[in-house]
Enzyme design. Structure first.
Site, short mmCIF file in Angstrom:
data_model
loop_
_atom_site.label_atom_id
_atom_site.label_comp_id
_atom_site.label_asym_id
_atom_site.label_seq_id
_atom_site.Cartn_x
_atom_site.Cartn_y
_atom_site.Cartn_z
N THR A 267 0.84 -1.19 0.00
CA THR A 267 0.00 0.00 0.00
C THR A 267 0.88 1.24 0.00
OG1 THR A 267 -1.86 -1.07 1.12
CG2 THR A 267 -1.75 1.32 1.26
N PHE A 269 1.13 5.22 0.74
CA PHE A 269 0.53 6.23 1.59
C PHE A 269 1.06 7.61 1.18
CE2 PHE A 269 0.39 2.32 3.93
CZ PHE A 269 -0.78 2.37 4.68
#
Length: 365
Positions: A267, A269
């Site tokens: 992921t 960010f």
């Protein structure tokens, strides 16, 4: 103690003494660095610079320079970033505490990303939603925030995209984390379990594994994975999807580790705030634009990038929700908006767009 053990201890003693000496030297140098950092803060304060505690471009340059100096040395390059991020964080904290907002409660992947980027010498502000993260940063209750923007398995985080469109905050950094999901339970005895809790993104990232192994469990969306873990710690009829950090924080048993469908699940960010970042020498720029509803409009919009030899790293669309099949385009390009080729391309794009928003330029991870 036999002779072999005595010989070993005799060999190790001077080496351990040398390590102790080096540690003392490092500590003295860290204190010297901290004192200089305090002086830097005093100088900035004397010139009226009260809101420049975080300088992403300067911090990126420090770490890159040290990594270059460390080339082909014993100390791992990745550890240079980890160690100096904490040193910078500790020195930054002497000047003024940095309040960092993220999706909570404690133990979330967003918290891990925040600590990875800003270091541990911060004041943590866990929030109940992405909307709250943006709100506390916009209103000044938090200095900065950390939000997920895209996942390698499930793609864009739509709520973050929508908030970037409407918010006044800017992007000043990024951090990508490997995401390993665990199945967690209060005791490890799943005989009474009826529900599986997790953030919608986590449920999607583990969809096939859940279907194969626990198809009978009701899947219940939670505000965050750490909130799912917290709830599971209070209810033995629930299992949760969360990370190892959440398991340790809430005293949960790890039933199965690494249940994400993609072993390389990651992921990305974004660090958000009200900071204008200067060029660091290796940057990227994020922006949003919309095109007029006519044939060839998208091609015309991206042609300035080709004309000025600006490379795109990311290009995604999001419905404008007008009912007219119009879209916003979320784009990451290489370079800083102050770099001449990028500046020229963005100026041409802005003139042709029906909507244009520069989210910010920031050092590449």
């Amino acid at each position: 103690m036999d002779n072999k053990q005595k010989q070993l201890q005799a060999e190790l003693l001077p080496l351990r003494q040398r390590i102790d000496e080096i540690d003392e030297q490092l500590l003295a140098l860290l204190n010297e660095r901290a004192q200089v950092a305090v002086t830097v803060g005093e100088v900035k304060h004397s010139f009226g610079e009260r809101d420049t505690i975080l300088k992403p471009e300067r911090e990126a340059q420090i770490i890159r320079r040290l990594q270059a100096l460390n080339a082909r040395k014993i100390f791992p390059e990745s550890s240079v970033q980890a160690v100096w991020s904490e040193i910078i964080s500790a020195c930054r904290g002497l000047e003024r505490g940095l309040v960092v907002a993220y999706l909570g409660p404690e133990g979330s992947f967003s918290e891990q990303a925040a600590l990875s980027y800003y270091g541990h010498a911060i004041q943590k502000m866990p929030c109940e939603s992405f909307d709250e993260v943006f709100h506390v940063v916009e209103t000044g209750r938090a200095n900065v925030g950390m939000v997920p923007i895209e996942n390698s398995t499930e793609g864009a985080v739509n709520r973050t995209q929508d908030l970037l469109l409407s918010s006044t905050v800017k992007v000043h950094g990024e951090r990508t984390l490997p995401i390993s999901h665990c199945l967690l339970h209060k005791t490890g005895d799943l005989s009474q379990v009826t529900r599986l809790l997790g953030h919608p993104q986590a449920l999607a990232q583990c969809h096939h594994w859940i279907t194969r192994n626990y198809p009978h469990l009701e899947r219940v969306p939670a505000a965050s994975n750490s909130e799912a873990a917290r709830l599971a710690s209070e209810d033995p009829t629930c299992v949760a999807i969360a990370g190892m950090q959440a398991a340790m924080l809430y005293g949960l048993t790890v039933v199965v580790e690494g249940i994400q469908d993609d072993a390389n699940n990651k992921t990305r960010f974004l660090a958000i705030g009200k900071i204008d970042v200067l060029p660091s020498g290796n940057d990227q720029t994020s922006l949003i634009f919309a095109v007029p509803n006519r044939a060839g409009a998208v091609y015309d919009m991206i042609s300035p990038f080709a004309k000025h030899q600006v490379s795109m790293r990311r290009f995604e669309s999001r419905p404008a929700r007008t009912g007219q099949w119009e879209y916003y385009f979320y784009v990451d390009i290489l370079g800083h908006y102050l770099d001449e080729p990028v500046a020229k391309a963005l100026e041409e794009l802005k003139e042709q767009s029906s909507f244009f928003k520069l989210l910010g330029s920031y050092p590449m991870q």
